[in-house]
Scaffold this motif. Structure first.
Motif, PDB file in Angstrom:
ATOM      1  N   LEU A  71       0.698  -1.162  -0.176  1.00  0.00           N
ATOM      2  CA  LEU A  71       0.121   0.105  -0.014  1.00  0.00           C
ATOM      3  C   LEU A  71       0.762   1.220  -0.009  1.00  0.00           C
ATOM      4  O   LEU A  71       0.530   2.103  -0.710  1.00  0.00           O
ATOM      5  CB  LEU A  71      -0.763  -0.100   1.274  1.00  0.00           C
ATOM      6  CG  LEU A  71      -2.101  -0.956   1.189  1.00  0.00           C
ATOM      7  CD1 LEU A  71      -2.718  -0.951   2.446  1.00  0.00           C
ATOM      8  CD2 LEU A  71      -2.851  -0.522   0.128  1.00  0.00           C
ATOM      9  N   PHE A  72       1.945   1.447   0.809  1.00  0.00           N
ATOM     10  CA  PHE A  72       2.916   2.365   0.831  1.00  0.00           C
ATOM     11  C   PHE A  72       3.570   2.756  -0.683  1.00  0.00           C
ATOM     12  O   PHE A  72       3.983   3.801  -0.781  1.00  0.00           O
ATOM     13  CB  PHE A  72       3.649   2.229   1.846  1.00  0.00           C
ATOM     14  CG  PHE A  72       3.244   2.373   3.154  1.00  0.00           C
ATOM     15  CD1 PHE A  72       2.118   3.097   3.654  1.00  0.00           C
ATOM     16  CD2 PHE A  72       3.653   1.512   4.320  1.00  0.00           C
ATOM     17  CE1 PHE A  72       1.658   3.215   4.852  1.00  0.00           C
ATOM     18  CE2 PHE A  72       3.094   1.749   5.760  1.00  0.00           C
ATOM     19  CZ  PHE A  72       2.091   2.443   5.833  1.00  0.00           C
ATOM     20  N   ARG A  92      -2.499   6.664   1.998  1.00  0.00           N
ATOM     21  CA  ARG A  92      -3.281   6.982   3.197  1.00  0.00           C
ATOM     22  C   ARG A  92      -4.047   5.909   3.755  1.00  0.00           C
ATOM     23  O   ARG A  92      -4.306   5.811   5.047  1.00  0.00           O
ATOM     24  CB  ARG A  92      -4.616   8.082   2.630  1.00  0.00           C
ATOM     25  CG  ARG A  92      -5.292   8.660   3.804  1.00  0.00           C
ATOM     26  CD  ARG A  92      -6.290   9.575   3.376  1.00  0.00           C
ATOM     27  NE  ARG A  92      -5.097  10.818   3.273  1.00  0.00           N
ATOM     28  CZ  ARG A  92      -5.662  11.976   3.402  1.00  0.00           C
ATOM     29  NH1 ARG A  92      -7.031  12.450   3.201  1.00  0.00           N
ATOM     30  NH2 ARG A  92      -4.795  13.020   3.373  1.00  0.00           N
ATOM     31  N   THR A  93      -4.588   4.949   2.912  1.00  0.00           N
ATOM     32  CA  THR A  93      -5.268   3.572   3.643  1.00  0.00           C
ATOM     33  C   THR A  93      -4.120   3.051   4.444  1.00  0.00           C
ATOM     34  O   THR A  93      -4.499   2.553   5.649  1.00  0.00           O
ATOM     35  CB  THR A  93      -5.828   2.750   2.540  1.00  0.00           C
ATOM     36  OG1 THR A  93      -6.560   3.487   1.670  1.00  0.00           O
ATOM     37  CG2 THR A  93      -6.518   1.481   2.890  1.00  0.00           C
ATOM     38  N   GLY A  94      -2.824   2.794   3.782  1.00  0.00           N
ATOM     39  CA  GLY A  94      -1.910   2.019   4.575  1.00  0.00           C
ATOM     40  C   GLY A  94      -1.507   2.858   6.005  1.00  0.00           C
ATOM     41  O   GLY A  94      -1.595   2.114   6.990  1.00  0.00           O
ATOM     42  N   ALA A  95      -1.577   4.019   5.868  1.00  0.00           N
ATOM     43  CA  ALA A  95      -1.374   4.873   7.156  1.00  0.00           C
ATOM     44  C   ALA A  95      -2.194   4.816   8.152  1.00  0.00           C
ATOM     45  O   ALA A  95      -2.196   4.556   9.431  1.00  0.00           O
ATOM     46  CB  ALA A  95      -1.274   6.346   6.817  1.00  0.00           C
ATOM     47  N   TRP A  96      -3.591   4.762   7.632  1.00  0.00           N
ATOM     48  CA  TRP A  96      -4.708   4.541   8.577  1.00  0.00           C
ATOM     49  C   TRP A  96      -4.695   3.142   9.350  1.00  0.00           C
ATOM     50  O   TRP A  96      -4.859   2.696  10.575  1.00  0.00           O
ATOM     51  CB  TRP A  96      -5.879   4.525   7.802  1.00  0.00           C
ATOM     52  CG  TRP A  96      -6.751   6.152   8.005  1.00  0.00           C
ATOM     53  CD1 TRP A  96      -6.355   6.808   6.867  1.00  0.00           C
ATOM     54  CD2 TRP A  96      -7.048   6.626   8.937  1.00  0.00           C
ATOM     55  NE1 TRP A  96      -7.081   8.196   7.436  1.00  0.00           N
ATOM     56  CE2 TRP A  96      -7.561   7.922   8.537  1.00  0.00           C
ATOM     57  CE3 TRP A  96      -7.698   6.345  10.305  1.00  0.00           C
ATOM     58  CZ2 TRP A  96      -8.246   8.967   9.384  1.00  0.00           C
ATOM     59  CZ3 TRP A  96      -8.507   7.287  10.960  1.00  0.00           C
ATOM     60  CH2 TRP A  96      -8.608   8.695  10.700  1.00  0.00           C
ATOM     61  N   LEU A  97      -4.415   2.228   8.369  1.00  0.00           N
ATOM     62  CA  LEU A  97      -4.163   0.904   8.787  1.00  0.00           C
ATOM     63  C   LEU A  97      -3.100   0.714   9.918  1.00  0.00           C
ATOM     64  O   LEU A  97      -3.298  -0.219  11.063  1.00  0.00           O
ATOM     65  CB  LEU A  97      -4.279  -0.095   7.869  1.00  0.00           C
ATOM     66  CG  LEU A  97      -5.388  -0.348   6.968  1.00  0.00           C
ATOM     67  CD1 LEU A  97      -5.108  -1.134   5.625  1.00  0.00           C
ATOM     68  CD2 LEU A  97      -6.564  -1.073   7.587  1.00  0.00           C
ATOM     69  N   PHE A 139       6.414   1.539  11.598  1.00  0.00           N
ATOM     70  CA  PHE A 139       6.043   2.233  10.281  1.00  0.00           C
ATOM     71  C   PHE A 139       6.266   3.803  10.538  1.00  0.00           C
ATOM     72  O   PHE A 139       6.003   4.591   9.584  1.00  0.00           O
ATOM     73  CB  PHE A 139       4.596   1.995   9.761  1.00  0.00           C
ATOM     74  CG  PHE A 139       4.845   0.457   9.095  1.00  0.00           C
ATOM     75  CD1 PHE A 139       5.429   0.301   7.804  1.00  0.00           C
ATOM     76  CD2 PHE A 139       4.008  -0.409   9.643  1.00  0.00           C
ATOM     77  CE1 PHE A 139       5.493  -0.987   7.188  1.00  0.00           C
ATOM     78  CE2 PHE A 139       4.141  -1.589   8.816  1.00  0.00           C
ATOM     79  CZ  PHE A 139       4.880  -1.984   7.694  1.00  0.00           C
ATOM     80  N   ARG A 140       6.441   4.235  11.569  1.00  0.00           N
ATOM     81  CA  ARG A 140       6.431   5.621  12.300  1.00  0.00           C
ATOM     82  C   ARG A 140       7.196   6.497  11.290  1.00  0.00           C
ATOM     83  O   ARG A 140       6.742   7.479  10.693  1.00  0.00           O
ATOM     84  CB  ARG A 140       6.440   5.936  13.663  1.00  0.00           C
ATOM     85  CG  ARG A 140       6.116   7.148  14.065  1.00  0.00           C
ATOM     86  CD  ARG A 140       6.116   7.156  15.702  1.00  0.00           C
ATOM     87  NE  ARG A 140       5.030   6.340  16.293  1.00  0.00           N
ATOM     88  CZ  ARG A 140       5.259   6.238  17.588  1.00  0.00           C
ATOM     89  NH1 ARG A 140       6.337   6.986  18.196  1.00  0.00           N
ATOM     90  NH2 ARG A 140       4.095   5.901  18.169  1.00  0.00           N
ATOM     91  N   ARG A 141       8.549   6.132  11.040  1.00  0.00           N
ATOM     92  CA  ARG A 141       9.535   6.884  10.314  1.00  0.00           C
ATOM     93  C   ARG A 141       8.917   6.932   8.780  1.00  0.00           C
ATOM     94  O   ARG A 141       9.201   8.114   8.195  1.00  0.00           O
ATOM     95  CB  ARG A 141      10.800   6.155  10.388  1.00  0.00           C
ATOM     96  CG  ARG A 141      11.749   6.890  11.205  1.00  0.00           C
ATOM     97  CD  ARG A 141      13.038   6.299  11.123  1.00  0.00           C
ATOM     98  NE  ARG A 141      13.936   6.547  12.242  1.00  0.00           N
ATOM     99  CZ  ARG A 141      14.547   7.733  12.276  1.00  0.00           C
ATOM    100  NH1 ARG A 141      14.679   8.629  11.363  1.00  0.00           N
ATOM    101  NH2 ARG A 141      15.216   7.985  13.345  1.00  0.00           N
ATOM    102  N   ARG A 142       8.315   5.879   8.303  1.00  0.00           N
ATOM    103  CA  ARG A 142       7.955   5.900   7.096  1.00  0.00           C
ATOM    104  C   ARG A 142       6.892   6.796   6.855  1.00  0.00           C
ATOM    105  O   ARG A 142       6.589   7.449   5.388  1.00  0.00           O
ATOM    106  CB  ARG A 142       7.442   4.394   6.505  1.00  0.00           C
ATOM    107  CG  ARG A 142       7.501   4.435   5.117  1.00  0.00           C
ATOM    108  CD  ARG A 142       7.372   2.900   4.468  1.00  0.00           C
ATOM    109  NE  ARG A 142       7.365   2.767   3.235  1.00  0.00           N
ATOM    110  CZ  ARG A 142       7.220   1.802   2.521  1.00  0.00           C
ATOM    111  NH1 ARG A 142       7.232   0.630   3.227  1.00  0.00           N
ATOM    112  NH2 ARG A 142       7.109   1.825   1.281  1.00  0.00           N
TER     113      ARG A 142
END
Length: 60
Positions: free
Chosen positions: A33-34, A42-47, A56-59
């Motif tokens: 997703l990223f 955006r979907t990946g960030a929400w998940l 995944f915070r840095r990414r």
């Protein structure tokens, strides 16, 4: 919200359901997703956020 106690209203039930479904997504699937367009990212960030994947915070 305590996920060990069954939620009583619809909003709480949906939140618990979304949380557990977000946790079912693998890190490999999140990486896919990223690598996509803005909607996929955006979907990946929400998940990642809902499932509390701090690695995944840095990414993000």
């Amino acid at each position: 919200m305590n996920c060990a106690v069954p939620p009583s209203n619809l909003a709480d039930r949906l939140a618990v359901s979304f949380h557990w479904r977000a946790r079912a997504v693998t890190d490999a699937e999140l990486n896919i997703l990223f690598e996509g367009g803005w909607r996929e990212r955006r979907t990946g960030a929400w998940l990642a956020a809902v499932s509390r994947r701090d690695h995944f915070r840095r990414r993000l």
